[in-house]
Design a protein around this motif. Structure first.
Motif, PDB file in Angstrom:
ATOM      1  N   LEU A 194      38.764  34.630  40.986  1.00 54.03           N
ATOM      2  CA  LEU A 194      37.767  35.064  40.026  1.00 54.03           C
ATOM      3  C   LEU A 194      36.423  35.383  40.658  1.00 54.03           C
ATOM      4  O   LEU A 194      35.668  36.220  40.154  1.00 54.03           O
ATOM      5  N   ASP A 195      36.101  34.715  41.747  1.00 52.68           N
ATOM      6  CA  ASP A 195      34.788  34.918  42.363  1.00 52.68           C
ATOM      7  C   ASP A 195      34.794  35.968  43.474  1.00 52.68           C
ATOM      8  O   ASP A 195      33.788  36.155  44.159  1.00 52.68           O
ATOM      9  N   ASP A 196      35.923  36.662  43.634  1.00 49.09           N
ATOM     10  CA  ASP A 196      36.030  37.728  44.623  1.00 49.09           C
ATOM     11  C   ASP A 196      36.104  39.055  43.882  1.00 49.09           C
ATOM     12  O   ASP A 196      37.136  39.427  43.328  1.00 49.09           O
ATOM     13  N   ARG A 197      34.996  39.789  43.876  1.00 51.71           N
ATOM     14  CA  ARG A 197      34.952  41.041  43.112  1.00 51.71           C
ATOM     15  C   ARG A 197      36.044  42.012  43.547  1.00 51.71           C
ATOM     16  O   ARG A 197      36.578  42.784  42.726  1.00 51.71           O
ATOM     17  N   ALA A 198      36.434  41.966  44.808  1.00 50.98           N
ATOM     18  CA  ALA A 198      37.460  42.881  45.310  1.00 50.98           C
ATOM     19  C   ALA A 198      38.842  42.567  44.743  1.00 50.98           C
ATOM     20  O   ALA A 198      39.746  43.415  44.799  1.00 50.98           O
ATOM     21  N   ALA A 199      39.025  41.362  44.185  1.00 50.89           N
ATOM     22  CA  ALA A 199      40.330  40.989  43.637  1.00 50.89           C
ATOM     23  C   ALA A 199      40.523  41.471  42.198  1.00 50.89           C
ATOM     24  O   ALA A 199      41.636  41.409  41.674  1.00 50.89           O
ATOM     25  N   TRP A 200      39.453  41.964  41.601  1.00 52.46           N
ATOM     26  CA  TRP A 200      39.517  42.395  40.212  1.00 52.46           C
ATOM     27  C   TRP A 200      40.006  43.842  40.106  1.00 52.46           C
ATOM     28  O   TRP A 200      39.473  44.744  40.766  1.00 52.46           O
ATOM     29  N   GLU A 201      41.014  44.067  39.261  1.00 48.14           N
ATOM     30  CA  GLU A 201      41.488  45.408  38.934  1.00 48.14           C
ATOM     31  C   GLU A 201      41.332  45.613  37.426  1.00 48.14           C
ATOM     32  O   GLU A 201      41.397  44.658  36.653  1.00 48.14           O
ATOM     33  N   LEU A 202      41.157  46.860  37.016  1.00 53.28           N
ATOM     34  CA  LEU A 202      41.127  47.194  35.594  1.00 53.28           C
ATOM     35  C   LEU A 202      42.138  48.298  35.342  1.00 53.28           C
ATOM     36  O   LEU A 202      42.095  49.353  35.970  1.00 53.28           O
ATOM     37  N   HIS A 203      43.078  48.020  34.438  1.00 47.86           N
ATOM     38  CA  HIS A 203      44.097  48.996  34.074  1.00 47.86           C
ATOM     39  C   HIS A 203      43.815  49.498  32.661  1.00 47.86           C
ATOM     40  O   HIS A 203      43.677  48.703  31.728  1.00 47.86           O
ATOM     41  N   THR A 204      43.739  50.817  32.524  1.00 45.85           N
ATOM     42  CA  THR A 204      43.438  51.454  31.246  1.00 45.85           C
ATOM     43  C   THR A 204      44.465  52.549  30.974  1.00 45.85           C
ATOM     44  O   THR A 204      45.329  52.836  31.812  1.00 45.85           O
TER      45      THR A 204
END
Length: 410
Positions: A194-204
């Motif tokens: 959660l604290d690693d911005r690079a681990a976040w993906e957004l699927h739309t």
């Protein structure tokens, strides 16, 4: 259920998404407490005159039913919806449109968490434990995690990678990924970092080329083989081995209008309160339907151990996906209502269905029905939790019913 909550109301529609997901009007004091009161009859209509006055600092006030052998207790939350419940040993977490309440059932102690205690929004749609930490998804305030030792919240919002500040569901997959359902797509946080911005993906819808059928995502569940199922406003979706597939009414989800139109008693039609919903109904070929019916809206979700999927629709009943086919169950098959707001597997692996007209327990091809006269607080059921002792906690508009032991199903 694996997760689901959804729930979305029987109150006037004043925001973009209404009905089962609608935040209740908040006329009651924001800080209310869980102090039981005695009632002479199980009918919720009788409670106001029979109940003791609640404590001014209490988030919920309760009433014990004498006519059913004191086997149930009602807890009031005022003019709010109970969107989610989470059983946590001796503690019951109660998520409402006025904050989340921590209720220690053994000590009969409670605490209300809301904007005054660090949340960014009082509307809470999800509560549970993610990575062992108490986590809530809020209406407009992002995803918040409680440091219970410090009694402080840490919030993840759009700057941290969250797709939208409106969070409806959260799951932690077996591989460690965290998935977050929002009104602007679904987040996948690889490895749960959660604290690693690079681990976040957004699927739309756009990023998946339509594999995700709608960006308004309401429910999440992990399947038998690690696939992720998603309930959206445009149908069901599945993410498996990097590939997306989806199903809507045209592909079998939800009963046809001709079958259910005479049985639709629920009146909250999102298309009458929002241009967004009106356009969606038109796009789905339902603009000539002047009722609260859109089976493409999936408002609850459960995945069974055998890999089959249950989906609660907005007016089209309960849809079941098994062996590549959808089967739809409605009031004609014994459901109490065709708006299915909640699905829950209890600790005995029984399927409970929360509808606009009561709670149903699936027993083979039949349903056991519970309503207000049986001990529910209200016939509109948004959330549920079950405990090791067989107790049922059922959340509705206005309050929670606690049905102790096996009384509800014997």
């Amino acid at each position: 259920m694996n997760h689901s909550q959804l729930g979305i109301g029987l109150i006037a529609v004043t925001i973009a998404l209404v009905g089962a997901y609608h935040l209740g009007q908040n006329d009651a004091p924001a800080a209310a407490a869980l102090a039981p009161q005695t009632a002479a009859a199980p009918s919720p209509a009788a409670m106001p005159t029979a109940a003791k006055a609640p404590s001014p600092d209490a988030p919920l006030s309760g009433s014990t039913g004498a006519n059913l052998g004191d086997k149930f207790t009602h807890f009031r939350v005022g003019n709010k919806n109970v969107k989610a419940l989470h059983a946590d040993n001796d503690v019951m977490w109660v998520a409402t449109s006025g904050g989340v309440v921590r209720y220690n059932t053994r000590k009969d102690e409670f605490k209300l968490y809301d904007v005054k205690s660090g949340l960014l929004s009082n509307g809470v749609f999800y509560v549970g434990r993610i990575q062992g930490r108490l986590t809530v998804g809020t209406y407009g305030g992002g995803l918040s995690v409680l440091d219970e030792a410090q009694d402080q919240w840490k919030t993840y919002n759009i700057p941290e990678g969250l797709g939208d500040a409106f969070v409806y569901d959260v799951i932690e997959a077996a591989n460690g990924d965290i998935w977050v359902a929002t009104w602007s797509g679904v987040n996948r946080i690889r490895g749960g970092k959660l604290d690693d911005r690079a681990a976040w993906e957004l699927h739309t819808v756009a990023s998946t080329q339509g594999g995700l059928p709608n960006d308004w995502v309401y429910g999440l569940a992990e399947g038998k083989h690690g696939e992720i199922w998603l309930a959206t406003e445009g149908g069901m979706a599945r993410f498996e081995n990097g590939q997306w597939e989806n199903w809507n009414h045209a592909r079998g989800v939800g009963a046809p209008y001709e079958k259910v139109k005479k049985a639709i008693a629920f009146n909250s039609d999102p298309s009458k309160a929002s241009v967004h919903h009106a356009q969606q109904k038109k796009d789905m070929g339902l603009d000539d339907v002047d009722q609260a019916y859109n089976p493409n809206y999936i408002v609850s979700l459960e995945v069974d151990a055998d890999g089959s999927v249950w989906a609660g629709t907005w007016g089209g009943g309960l849809a079941h996906f098994k062996d590549g086919q959808w089967t739809n169950l409605t009031t004609f098959e014994g459901l109490p209502g065709n708006h299915v707001f909640m699905l829950h597997r209890d600790r005995k692996d029984r399927l409970w269905i929360g509808t606009n007209n009561g709670l149903a327990l699936k027993e083979g091809d039949q349903f056991r029905i519970l309503k207000a006269e049986d001990g529910l607080f209200n016939n509109t059921v948004f959330s549920m939790a079950t405990t090791d002792d067989g107790g049922l906690w059922v959340g509705s508009f206005g309050g929670v019913a606690h049905l102790r032991g096996e009384m509800a199903v014997n």
